[in-house]
Design an enzyme around this catalytic site. Structure first.
Site, mmCIF file in Angstrom:
data_model
loop_
_atom_site.group_PDB
_atom_site.id
_atom_site.type_symbol
_atom_site.label_atom_id
_atom_site.label_comp_id
_atom_site.label_asym_id
_atom_site.label_seq_id
_atom_site.Cartn_x
_atom_site.Cartn_y
_atom_site.Cartn_z
ATOM 1 N N HIS A 1 5.648 21.041 27.433
ATOM 2 C CA HIS A 1 5.731 21.744 29.133
ATOM 3 C C HIS A 1 4.433 20.077 29.875
ATOM 4 O O HIS A 1 4.361 19.442 29.493
ATOM 5 C CB HIS A 1 4.388 23.376 29.516
ATOM 6 C CG HIS A 1 5.686 24.152 28.976
ATOM 7 N ND1 HIS A 1 4.701 25.091 28.926
ATOM 8 C CD2 HIS A 1 6.732 24.210 28.919
ATOM 9 C CE1 HIS A 1 5.581 26.256 28.925
ATOM 10 N NE2 HIS A 1 6.897 25.749 28.638
ATOM 11 N N GLU B 1 1.323 19.895 31.064
ATOM 12 C CA GLU B 1 -0.033 19.904 31.123
ATOM 13 C C GLU B 1 -0.365 18.974 29.737
ATOM 14 O O GLU B 1 -0.922 18.108 29.116
ATOM 15 C CB GLU B 1 -1.229 21.859 30.004
ATOM 16 C CG GLU B 1 -0.600 22.044 31.854
ATOM 17 C CD GLU B 1 0.685 23.043 32.372
ATOM 18 O OE1 GLU B 1 0.268 23.888 33.102
ATOM 19 O OE2 GLU B 1 1.512 22.533 31.861
ATOM 20 N N CYS C 1 0.676 28.282 31.221
ATOM 21 C CA CYS C 1 1.079 29.647 30.278
ATOM 22 C C CYS C 1 -0.143 29.748 29.155
ATOM 23 O O CYS C 1 -0.731 28.632 28.977
ATOM 24 C CB CYS C 1 2.193 29.046 29.249
ATOM 25 S SG CYS C 1 2.522 27.747 28.089
ATOM 26 N N CYS D 1 -0.438 26.790 26.895
ATOM 27 C CA CYS D 1 -1.517 25.527 27.898
ATOM 28 C C CYS D 1 -2.567 25.994 28.587
ATOM 29 O O CYS D 1 -3.291 24.555 28.723
ATOM 30 C CB CYS D 1 -0.112 25.086 29.216
ATOM 31 S SG CYS D 1 1.340 23.998 28.365
#
Length: 147
Positions: A52, A54, A79, A88
């Site tokens: 992801h 991040e 998330c 994240c």
């Protein structure tokens, strides 16, 4: 929100837009990490949806310690659930982010407000709404499944 928030969120949104259509079932998300008015890390959801944004942004910092005390600008709520990779929100907390500016809350029931709650419980100042309209445009296909 101030002019700096708008400026850095625009960069995160541009990172997300560049990945539109390349992230599989996951939304195209962008993240910029800023410390002292300078970008120290940036990333977008990778091809196929993992890692992801991040995680990509944290990995791009010169050292893991650099993110401590910084602000993260993320185009979608981080998330909060275990999937193929760790949450994240937890990664941002572990990195020592002190502030998180998010364009919009994730409508996915597995996340919806839970990532924001985790950040807030960790003492991270959270701001929601900067860049929301553009984020909605970029992630329209993802968002449609939750409307």
């Amino acid at each position: 929100m101030d002019n700096a928030d708008t400026y850095f969120m625009d960069i995160a949104l541009s990172l997300a837009a560049a990945q539109k259509g390349r992230t599989g079932d996951n939304p195209a998300v962008g993240c910029v990490i800023v410390r002292g008015g300078k970008i120290i890390g940036q990333g977008a959801t990778a091809q196929g949806g993992r890692p992801h944004a991040e995680i990509m942004a944290l990995r791009s910092c010169a050292s893991p310690e650099m993110a401590a005390g910084a602000t993260a600008y993320v185009t979608l709520e981080p998330c909060s659930h275990e999937g193929r990779s760790g949450p994240c929100a937890g990664a941002l907390i572990k990195a020592g982010i002190r502030r998180c500016v998010v364009a919009m809350v994730d409508p996915n029931p597995r996340v919806n407000w839970q990532g924001m709650a985790q950040l807030q419980e960790a003492g991270i100042d959270t701001v929601i709404g900067s860049g929301r309209a553009r984020a909605r445009e970029i992630m329209a296909n993802f968002l449609d499944q939750f409307s």
